[in-house]
Structure formats: structure tokens, C-alpha cells
Design a protein around this motif. Structure first.
Motif, mmCIF file in Angstrom:
data_model
loop_
_atom_site.group_PDB
_atom_site.id
_atom_site.type_symbol
_atom_site.label_atom_id
_atom_site.label_comp_id
_atom_site.label_asym_id
_atom_site.label_seq_id
_atom_site.Cartn_x
_atom_site.Cartn_y
_atom_site.Cartn_z
ATOM 1 N N SER A 17 0.826 -1.207 0.000
ATOM 2 C CA SER A 17 0.000 0.000 0.000
ATOM 3 C C SER A 17 0.858 1.254 0.000
ATOM 4 N N ALA A 18 2.049 1.178 0.537
ATOM 5 C CA ALA A 18 2.943 2.330 0.527
ATOM 6 C C ALA A 18 3.437 2.625 -0.882
ATOM 7 N N CYS A 19 3.440 1.632 -1.763
ATOM 8 C CA CYS A 19 3.928 1.802 -3.125
ATOM 9 C C CYS A 19 2.875 2.375 -4.065
ATOM 10 N N SER A 20 1.605 2.338 -3.705
ATOM 11 C CA SER A 20 0.560 2.787 -4.609
ATOM 12 C C SER A 20 0.562 4.314 -4.733
ATOM 13 N N SER A 21 0.152 4.779 -5.904
ATOM 14 C CA SER A 21 0.107 6.208 -6.175
ATOM 15 C C SER A 21 -1.139 6.818 -5.547
ATOM 16 N N LYS A 22 -0.972 7.954 -4.926
ATOM 17 C CA LYS A 22 -2.101 8.682 -4.359
ATOM 18 C C LYS A 22 -2.143 10.049 -5.007
ATOM 19 N N PRO A 23 -3.349 10.496 -5.383
ATOM 20 C CA PRO A 23 -3.435 11.820 -5.984
ATOM 21 C C PRO A 23 -3.062 12.904 -4.983
ATOM 22 N N LYS A 24 -2.529 13.981 -5.486
ATOM 23 C CA LYS A 24 -2.131 15.102 -4.646
ATOM 24 C C LYS A 24 -2.969 16.311 -5.029
ATOM 25 N N ASN A 25 -3.231 17.177 -4.037
ATOM 26 C CA ASN A 25 -3.933 18.408 -4.358
ATOM 27 C C ASN A 25 -3.509 19.515 -3.423
ATOM 28 N N ASP A 26 -3.784 20.722 -3.859
ATOM 29 C CA ASP A 26 -3.514 21.917 -3.069
ATOM 30 C C ASP A 26 -4.573 22.942 -3.461
ATOM 31 N N TYR A 27 -4.896 23.851 -2.549
ATOM 32 C CA TYR A 27 -5.949 24.812 -2.838
ATOM 33 C C TYR A 27 -5.797 26.056 -1.983
ATOM 34 N N ASP A 28 -6.498 27.111 -2.404
ATOM 35 C CA ASP A 28 -6.531 28.375 -1.687
ATOM 36 C C ASP A 28 -7.379 28.187 -0.431
ATOM 37 N N LEU A 29 -6.763 28.310 0.720
ATOM 38 C CA LEU A 29 -7.445 28.065 1.995
ATOM 39 C C LEU A 29 -8.541 29.079 2.286
ATOM 40 N N ASN A 30 -8.477 30.249 1.677
ATOM 41 C CA ASN A 30 -9.445 31.313 1.952
ATOM 42 C C ASN A 30 -10.586 31.369 0.943
ATOM 43 N N TYR A 31 -10.583 30.488 -0.046
ATOM 44 C CA TYR A 31 -11.603 30.531 -1.096
ATOM 45 C C TYR A 31 -12.861 29.797 -0.635
ATOM 46 N N ASP A 32 -14.024 30.351 -0.963
ATOM 47 C CA ASP A 32 -15.305 29.742 -0.611
ATOM 48 C C ASP A 32 -15.763 28.867 -1.790
ATOM 49 N N PHE A 33 -15.479 27.588 -1.733
ATOM 50 C CA PHE A 33 -15.803 26.666 -2.821
ATOM 51 C C PHE A 33 -17.295 26.369 -2.911
ATOM 52 N N SER A 34 -18.070 26.732 -1.884
ATOM 53 C CA SER A 34 -19.514 26.477 -1.920
ATOM 54 C C SER A 34 -20.228 27.378 -2.931
ATOM 55 N N THR A 35 -19.558 28.404 -3.430
ATOM 56 C CA THR A 35 -20.167 29.308 -4.412
ATOM 57 C C THR A 35 -20.031 28.795 -5.845
ATOM 58 N N LEU A 36 -19.355 27.693 -6.038
ATOM 59 C CA LEU A 36 -19.107 27.167 -7.383
ATOM 60 C C LEU A 36 -20.234 26.247 -7.829
ATOM 61 N N HIS A 37 -20.802 26.538 -9.003
ATOM 62 C CA HIS A 37 -21.887 25.724 -9.543
ATOM 63 C C HIS A 37 -21.707 25.430 -11.033
ATOM 64 N N ASN A 38 -21.166 26.386 -11.791
ATOM 65 C CA ASN A 38 -21.016 26.270 -13.244
ATOM 66 C C ASN A 38 -19.543 26.322 -13.622
ATOM 67 N N PHE A 39 -19.189 25.605 -14.673
ATOM 68 C CA PHE A 39 -17.793 25.573 -15.119
ATOM 69 C C PHE A 39 -17.713 25.590 -16.634
ATOM 70 N N THR A 40 -16.516 25.880 -17.110
ATOM 71 C CA THR A 40 -16.181 25.697 -18.514
ATOM 72 C C THR A 40 -14.742 25.196 -18.571
ATOM 73 N N GLN A 41 -14.444 24.442 -19.612
ATOM 74 C CA GLN A 41 -13.079 23.947 -19.793
ATOM 75 C C GLN A 41 -12.326 24.877 -20.724
#
Length: 178
Positions: A17-41
């Protein structure tokens, strides 16, 4: 004797299990992600693997839709960009060192050994790294980033499934939980 086998099995599972790949992430700690509803690529620059790029784009849309986000190119709450990097998989050295225990009759012992392996298989193995960025369209600032990688040896259906799994692992962490 059963106790010793259980400990060896537990140790083997922990090492694997130590050898398996785990996804990594980082984000803005002060951002309110609950306001996100629509996106575009956002359109990506040219890539050396257009098939994987198309698969990633499709999977991003599907994963975000499953989370309740709606694609809206007119007035998105966030933009999604991705990057793709394909590299040759590093070769193993072929040298391994092992530690083992055993019993014979009423006596036991510990042994250490080495082995040199003969490489088998393909020399074409690759590692593909996928990075997904979430960007605030008003400020054009990065608010979240996730990445993961996977090994592949061939293309086709197996690679498409691995790509979908990697995108799924990355976006499983979006939006971040407080």
C-alpha cells in the motif's frame, strides 16, 4: 505459527500500500468553494497525446457533472484546465535484497539474501501524469490543483480506463472539504 504468518501478511500489505500512487492536491485556503456551480473547460495547448487529451476532457466533464456542476461557457463560476505529461518509466535496477524468517523443526532462523533479476517485459512502459487546475475566472487565479499519475504499457481500452480512473481519483478531492 499462525500468528507469525499473520504478521508477515500484514507487513506485506503495508509495504504494497505504501507503493501505490495517491493523488495530490492543493488549494486556496481562503476561497469559498460552496459558491461554485457552473464551469467551462479552457482549451489546452497542443499535446503529444491527443487521444489521452480527449479522454481527459470527456472524463472531467463527466466527473464534474456527477458532482452536480453544470457546464456553462457563457458565465462560469470556475474554469478547468488540465495538463498532460508522458514520460518513460524508469528501469528497475534488477537488484533486490530480502529478509526472511523461518522455522525447521524446533529451531528457527533469520536469513538475508540478494538476487539479481533479468528484466522481462516491454521497454516501452510509460508514466502519464495528469494535472487539473481550477481557476477563478474573475481574478484568473488558481484556486485548486490536483494531480495523479499511472503506468501504462499499451494503449486502447486499458489505457482509456486507467485515464478515467486517474481523473476520477483527482476530482474525488474537489471541492475540498473544510
Amino acid at each position: 505459527m499462525g500468528y507469525r504468518h499473520f504478521l508477515n501478511l500484514l507487513l506485506a500489505v503495508a509495504l504494497l500500500s505504501a507503493c501505490s500512487s495517491k493523488p495530490k492536491n492543493d488549494y486556496d485556503l481562503n476561497y469559498d468553494f460552496s459558491t461554485l456551480h457552473n464551469f467551462t473547460q479552457l482549451t489546452t495547448s497542443s499535446t503529444d497525446d491527443p487521444l489521452s487529451a480527449q479522454r481527459i476532457q470527456t472524463e472531467i466533464n463527466q466527473q464534474l457533472a456527477q458532482k452536480g456542476f453544470v457546464e456553462n461557457t457563457a458565465s462560469p463560476d470556475f474554469n478547468v484546465a488540465y495538463a498532460l505529461l508522458t514520460q518513460d518509466k524508469p528501469k528497475d535496477s534488477g537488484l533486490s535484497i530480502g529478509l526472511g524468517t523461518g522455522t525447521f523443526g524446533s529451531s528457527g532462523g533469520i536469513g538475508i539474501g540478494t538476487s539479481v533479476g533479468v528484466p522481462l517485459g516491454s521497454d516501452t512502459a510509460k508514466i502519464q501524469t495528469i494535472q487539473i487546475d481550477i481557476i477563478d475566472p474573475k481574478t484568473n487565479k488558481l484556486i485548486w490543483r490536483g494531480s495523479d499519475k499511472y503506468d501504462f504499457d499499451a494503449g486502447g481500452n486499458e489505457k482509456a480506463q486507467d485515464t478515467a480512473k486517474a481523473v476520477g481519483r483527482i476530482l474525488a478531492q474537489f471541492p475540498p472539504k473544510k
